[in-house]
Design a protein around this motif. Structure first.
Motif, PDB file in Angstrom:
ATOM      1  N   VAL A 113     -22.958  42.673  10.156  1.00  0.00           N
ATOM      2  CA  VAL A 113     -22.697  41.807   8.996  1.00  0.00           C
ATOM      3  C   VAL A 113     -21.715  40.703   9.381  1.00  0.00           C
ATOM      4  N   LYS A 114     -20.694  41.089  10.148  1.00  0.00           N
ATOM      5  CA  LYS A 114     -19.717  40.088  10.597  1.00  0.00           C
ATOM      6  C   LYS A 114     -20.392  39.077  11.527  1.00  0.00           C
ATOM      7  N   THR A 115     -21.326  39.547  12.363  1.00  0.00           N
ATOM      8  CA  THR A 115     -22.033  38.637  13.265  1.00  0.00           C
ATOM      9  C   THR A 115     -22.825  37.606  12.467  1.00  0.00           C
ATOM     10  N   ILE A 116     -23.499  38.077  11.395  1.00  0.00           N
ATOM     11  CA  ILE A 116     -24.268  37.141  10.553  1.00  0.00           C
ATOM     12  C   ILE A 116     -23.326  36.148   9.874  1.00  0.00           C
ATOM     13  N   LYS A 117     -22.173  36.666   9.403  1.00  0.00           N
ATOM     14  CA  LYS A 117     -21.198  35.762   8.766  1.00  0.00           C
ATOM     15  C   LYS A 117     -20.726  34.705   9.760  1.00  0.00           C
ATOM     16  N   THR A 118     -20.450  35.148  10.985  1.00  0.00           N
ATOM     17  CA  THR A 118     -19.981  34.196  12.008  1.00  0.00           C
ATOM     18  C   THR A 118     -21.043  33.126  12.252  1.00  0.00           C
ATOM     19  N   ASN A 119     -22.299  33.566  12.387  1.00  0.00           N
ATOM     20  CA  ASN A 119     -23.367  32.609  12.687  1.00  0.00           C
ATOM     21  C   ASN A 119     -23.681  31.681  11.521  1.00  0.00           C
ATOM     22  N   VAL A 120     -23.696  32.228  10.315  1.00  0.00           N
ATOM     23  CA  VAL A 120     -24.109  31.410   9.166  1.00  0.00           C
ATOM     24  C   VAL A 120     -22.899  30.705   8.539  1.00  0.00           C
ATOM     25  N   VAL A 121     -21.909  31.510   8.065  1.00  0.00           N
ATOM     26  CA  VAL A 121     -20.749  30.896   7.393  1.00  0.00           C
ATOM     27  C   VAL A 121     -19.929  30.077   8.389  1.00  0.00           C
ATOM     28  N   GLY A 122     -19.744  30.635   9.600  1.00  0.00           N
ATOM     29  CA  GLY A 122     -18.979  29.904  10.613  1.00  0.00           C
ATOM     30  C   GLY A 122     -19.625  28.571  10.944  1.00  0.00           C
ATOM     31  N   THR A 123     -20.950  28.587  11.098  1.00  0.00           N
ATOM     32  CA  THR A 123     -21.649  27.330  11.427  1.00  0.00           C
ATOM     33  C   THR A 123     -21.610  26.362  10.246  1.00  0.00           C
ATOM     34  N   LEU A 124     -21.742  26.895   9.022  1.00  0.00           N
ATOM     35  CA  LEU A 124     -21.633  26.012   7.842  1.00  0.00           C
ATOM     36  C   LEU A 124     -20.243  25.389   7.762  1.00  0.00           C
ATOM     37  N   ASN A 125     -19.199  26.189   8.054  1.00  0.00           N
ATOM     38  CA  ASN A 125     -17.834  25.644   8.028  1.00  0.00           C
ATOM     39  C   ASN A 125     -17.675  24.511   9.035  1.00  0.00           C
ATOM     40  N   MET A 126     -18.227  24.713  10.228  1.00  0.00           N
ATOM     41  CA  MET A 126     -18.076  23.685  11.262  1.00  0.00           C
ATOM     42  C   MET A 126     -18.937  22.456  10.942  1.00  0.00           C
ATOM     43  N   LEU A 127     -20.113  22.679  10.359  1.00  0.00           N
ATOM     44  CA  LEU A 127     -20.933  21.533   9.927  1.00  0.00           C
ATOM     45  C   LEU A 127     -20.223  20.770   8.807  1.00  0.00           C
ATOM     46  N   GLY A 128     -19.563  21.531   7.915  1.00  0.00           N
ATOM     47  CA  GLY A 128     -18.803  20.898   6.821  1.00  0.00           C
ATOM     48  C   GLY A 128     -17.685  20.035   7.379  1.00  0.00           C
ATOM     49  N   LEU A 129     -16.993  20.564   8.394  1.00  0.00           N
ATOM     50  CA  LEU A 129     -15.927  19.787   9.043  1.00  0.00           C
ATOM     51  C   LEU A 129     -16.498  18.520   9.666  1.00  0.00           C
ATOM     52  N   ALA A 130     -17.640  18.668  10.355  1.00  0.00           N
ATOM     53  CA  ALA A 130     -18.278  17.507  10.999  1.00  0.00           C
ATOM     54  C   ALA A 130     -18.618  16.438   9.958  1.00  0.00           C
ATOM     55  N   LYS A 131     -19.128  16.888   8.806  1.00  0.00           N
ATOM     56  CA  LYS A 131     -19.511  15.946   7.747  1.00  0.00           C
ATOM     57  C   LYS A 131     -18.275  15.241   7.187  1.00  0.00           C
ATOM     58  N   ARG A 132     -17.194  16.035   6.983  1.00  0.00           N
ATOM     59  CA  ARG A 132     -15.982  15.490   6.360  1.00  0.00           C
ATOM     60  C   ARG A 132     -15.319  14.428   7.235  1.00  0.00           C
ATOM     61  N   VAL A 133     -15.262  14.691   8.549  1.00  0.00           N
ATOM     62  CA  VAL A 133     -14.542  13.757   9.425  1.00  0.00           C
ATOM     63  C   VAL A 133     -15.493  12.845  10.202  1.00  0.00           C
ATOM     64  N   GLY A 134     -16.799  13.000   9.974  1.00  0.00           N
ATOM     65  CA  GLY A 134     -17.772  12.133  10.654  1.00  0.00           C
ATOM     66  C   GLY A 134     -17.895  12.428  12.135  1.00  0.00           C
ATOM     67  N   ALA A 135     -17.745  13.704  12.501  1.00  0.00           N
ATOM     68  CA  ALA A 135     -17.807  14.075  13.925  1.00  0.00           C
ATOM     69  C   ALA A 135     -19.242  14.398  14.347  1.00  0.00           C
ATOM     70  N   ARG A 136     -19.531  14.145  15.619  1.00  0.00           N
ATOM     71  CA  ARG A 136     -20.823  14.582  16.178  1.00  0.00           C
ATOM     72  C   ARG A 136     -20.744  16.076  16.425  1.00  0.00           C
ATOM     73  N   PHE A 137     -21.890  16.742  16.341  1.00  0.00           N
ATOM     74  CA  PHE A 137     -21.909  18.205  16.343  1.00  0.00           C
ATOM     75  C   PHE A 137     -22.900  18.733  17.366  1.00  0.00           C
ATOM     76  N   LEU A 138     -22.462  19.698  18.145  1.00  0.00           N
ATOM     77  CA  LEU A 138     -23.384  20.368  19.050  1.00  0.00           C
ATOM     78  C   LEU A 138     -23.312  21.872  18.803  1.00  0.00           C
ATOM     79  N   LEU A 139     -24.445  22.463  18.509  1.00  0.00           N
ATOM     80  CA  LEU A 139     -24.519  23.904  18.288  1.00  0.00           C
ATOM     81  C   LEU A 139     -25.163  24.567  19.502  1.00  0.00           C
ATOM     82  N   THR A 140     -24.458  25.543  20.083  1.00  0.00           N
ATOM     83  CA  THR A 140     -25.082  26.286  21.170  1.00  0.00           C
ATOM     84  C   THR A 140     -25.801  27.488  20.577  1.00  0.00           C
TER      85      THR A 140
END
Ligand SMILES: O=C(O)[C@H]1O[C@H](OP(=O)(O)OP(=O)(O)OC[C@H]2O[C@@H](n3ccc(=O)[nH]c3=O)[C@H](O)[C@@H]2O)[C@H](O)[C@@H](O)[C@@H]1O
Length: 189
Positions: A113-140
């Protein structure tokens, strides 16, 4: 008519691919690397630091180790934050490399469950940050997305041998689609 002259951006004797006006040095970027204390992440950090960028490593040290990046500790262009990407984080950066994830089966099955949270919520948080500050994003991602590959090694043009309706739906690469879906949902409804 005046001509602008350009030269390839050279940092540490290596071309960065972009072009900058002759005589100007390439400006270092501010980059966050999540999972930067891990195997792949720490080598990426080495490369970014060596080309002149400023790097912030964000890692919860689930499998990563400080030893992997401690040779940068005295470098003013290096910072490290112990943080779990499942929690939001606000940083002013130009680029985000998102690598934070339990990588081997023994680790990602430890707490699914924590792994899914990391992959989904963690990635959404980082995408949200990218959107807020206009950063380019690379997902491995992971070679697991190829399923049980019929071809080794897998080249970029190989689409894999995977059932897309299975568990893979929950893989982090789909988080951007969730994000678009949610934006669409809230905008339309
Ligand atoms: O090939 C793969 O499948 C994996 O390759 C790399 O993983 P790797 O560097 O080999 O694995 P680790 O050395 O374990 O690095 C993962 C990093 O993420 C960190 N992490 C893990 C989990 C978490 O919730 N948060 C977090 O910051 C770990 O502490 C570690 O520093 C990528 O970092 C993974 O995203 C990818 O899934």
């Amino acid at each position: 008519m005046r001509h602008k002259y350009y030269e390839p951006a050279m940092v540490s004797g290596r071309s960065t691919g972009g072009k900058i006006p002759l005589g100007l040095k390439r400006k270092g970027l501010r980059i966050v690397v999540t999972g930067g204390a891990g195997f792949v992440g720490s080598h990426l950090v080495d490369r970014l630091i060596s080309r002149g960028d400023s790097v912030i490593v964000v890692d919860n040290f689930f499998t990563g180790r400080k030893e992997n990046v401690m040779h940068h500790f005295k470098n003013p262009r290096f910072e490290m934050i112990r943080h779990d990407v499942v929690e939001p984080l606000l940083l002013e950066v130009d680029q985000i490399y998102h690598l934070a994830c339990p990588a081997s089966p023994v680790h990602y099955k430890h707490n699914p469950v924590k792994t899914i949270k990391t992959n989904v919520v963690g990635t959404l948080n980082m995408l949200g940050l990218a959107k807020r500050v206009g950063a380019r994003f690379l997902l491995t991602s992971t070679s697991e997305v190829y399923g049980d590959p019929l071809q080794h090694p897998q080249v970029e043009t190989y689409w894999g041998n995977v059932n897309p309706i299975g568990n893979s739906f929950l893989h982090a690469p789909f988080a951007p689609f969730f994000l678009y879906f949610f934006f669409f949902f809230f905008l339309v409804c």
